[in-house]
Design a protein around this motif. Structure first.
Motif, mmCIF file in Angstrom:
data_model
loop_
_atom_site.group_PDB
_atom_site.id
_atom_site.type_symbol
_atom_site.label_atom_id
_atom_site.label_comp_id
_atom_site.label_asym_id
_atom_site.label_seq_id
_atom_site.Cartn_x
_atom_site.Cartn_y
_atom_site.Cartn_z
ATOM 1 N N ILE A 178 41.377 40.925 35.912
ATOM 2 C CA ILE A 178 42.191 40.056 36.753
ATOM 3 C C ILE A 178 41.259 39.444 37.799
ATOM 4 O O ILE A 178 40.668 40.155 38.609
ATOM 5 N N ASP A 179 41.119 38.115 37.722
ATOM 6 C CA ASP A 179 40.183 37.370 38.554
ATOM 7 C C ASP A 179 40.820 37.008 39.899
ATOM 8 O O ASP A 179 42.039 36.883 39.992
ATOM 9 N N ASP A 180 39.984 36.820 40.909
ATOM 10 C CA ASP A 180 40.437 36.354 42.232
ATOM 11 C C ASP A 180 41.571 37.228 42.761
ATOM 12 O O ASP A 180 42.514 36.721 43.387
ATOM 13 N N PHE A 181 41.490 38.531 42.508
ATOM 14 C CA PHE A 181 42.616 39.388 42.853
ATOM 15 C C PHE A 181 42.910 39.353 44.342
ATOM 16 O O PHE A 181 42.013 39.428 45.178
ATOM 17 N N ALA A 235 33.583 43.680 42.971
ATOM 18 C CA ALA A 235 33.608 42.794 44.139
ATOM 19 C C ALA A 235 32.811 41.529 43.831
ATOM 20 O O ALA A 235 31.683 41.597 43.360
ATOM 21 N N GLU A 236 33.432 40.379 44.094
ATOM 22 C CA GLU A 236 32.808 39.085 43.809
ATOM 23 C C GLU A 236 32.198 38.502 45.070
ATOM 24 O O GLU A 236 32.673 38.753 46.173
ATOM 25 N N GLY A 237 31.185 37.661 44.905
ATOM 26 C CA GLY A 237 30.627 36.905 46.033
ATOM 27 C C GLY A 237 29.909 37.787 47.036
ATOM 28 O O GLY A 237 29.935 37.524 48.239
#
Ligand code: C2E
Ligand code: CA
Ligand code: CA
Ligand code: CA
Length: 279
Positions: A178-181, A235-237
């Motif tokens: 699930i992206d951009d959660f 964790a993104e970014g």
């Protein structure tokens, strides 16, 4: 000419019209971009925080226009979604990513999982599962080496169709993230019902996780929740050492971000895995 018709002059120079001309121009070029071979897939490493090694990579499309140069996905993906062009473009990215990952496995590098972004409109196509099966069969990539990234908003309507598609993908052995959660509208209960493998915590929460107590609380809670649900947290970014140390302390499973590497062309990504770069 523009000088002759007074009305037309004003019409063509209104701001709104400039914008829609720009949009139309972009759309005309976007329609041709696939057959002209103007797209490329870049890869950004996803790193396992438990052992510091590369777990996989996210495939990110790039459009290199011959005159305009790089057009950012932020500009053309929304237009591709509105016009339906995301279906052929996304299908091309999926097939390319599967072929490329299979190629790296064939060369003997450690098996990696490639993540591909899937827009809601792609996911909701009647033959979506077949498209995924075709991409796997034609590339020879094992299903477990493919992860589909969908956003929470996919789950906004027609839950029974989504559950059915999720179930069939799961039976295939494909992974789901699930992206951009945290930025969408889904109910938390879907997380478990959809049997997702990974929850990607949106970069907007990570950006000031070390200075904003609220974001620190949210990220801590999301990591703890995903563990309890036996879902991996990513964790993104992640850009700084401070963010990285915070995430390690919270027991986050994986990270993606400039602190390790930017997205890069396939040839550069291959250099990175051949050097066996570690965090
Ligand atoms: P996304 O799926 O959330 O992808 C992550 C974005 O964050 C990428 O932007 C990536 O380059 C950027 N990023 C990675 N690490 C960092 C970091 O440390 N700091 C910052 N500030 N940014 C970082 P990109 O490549 O410009 O893509 C933007 C969006 O376009 C993606 O967001 C995704 O929603 C969409 N997109 C890209 N490729 C595809 C595709 O093949 N299909 C579909 N449907 N959407 C795509
Ligand atoms: Ca993504
Ligand atoms: Ca994301
Ligand atoms: Ca995003």
């Amino acid at each position: 000419s523009k000088e002759k018709g007074g009305n037309a002059f004003h019409y063509y120079h209104s701001d709104m019209n400039k914008r829609s001309m720009h949009r139309l121009n972009l759309e005309i070029h976007l329609r041709k971009a696939l057959e002209r071979g103007e797209f490329a897939v870049y890869y950004q490493p996803i790193v396992n925080l438990k052992n510091g090694s590369v777990f996989g990579m996210e495939a990110l499309v790039r459009w290199h226009h011959p005159d305009w140069g790089m057009v950012s996905p932020g500009e053309f993906i929304p237009l591709a979604e509105e016009t339906g062009l995301i279906v052929p473009i996304g299908n091309w990215v999926l097939r390319q990513a599967c072929k490329q990952n299979r190629e790296w496995q064939r060369k003997g590098y450690a098996a990696l999982v490639v993540s591909v972004n899937i827009s809601a409109i792609q996911f909701h196509q009647m033959n979506f599962v077949q498209i995924v099966m075709d991409a796997l069969r034609d590339s020879g990539l094992p299903p477990g080496s493919l992860c589909l990234e969908i956003t929470e908003n996919v789950a906004m309507n027609n839950v029974s169709h989504i559950l059915d598609t999720m179930h069939r993908l799961r039976e295939l052995g494909v992974r789901i993230s699930i992206d951009d959660f945290g930025t969408g509208y889904s109910s938390l209960s879907y997380l478990k019902r959809f049997h997702v493998h990974t929850l990607k915590i949106d970069q907007s929460f990570i950006r000031d996780v070390t200075s904003d107590e609220d974001n620190a609380a949210i990220v801590t809670a999301l990591i703890a929740m995903s563990h309890r649900l036996k879902i991996k947290s990513l964790a993104e970014g992640v850009e700084t050492q401070e963010q990285l140390q915070f995430l390690i302390a919270q027991g986050c499973d994986e990270i993606q971000g400039y602190v390790f590497s930017k997205p890069m062309p396939a040839s550069e990504f291959e250099d990175l895995i051949s050097r066996n770069k570690q965090l």
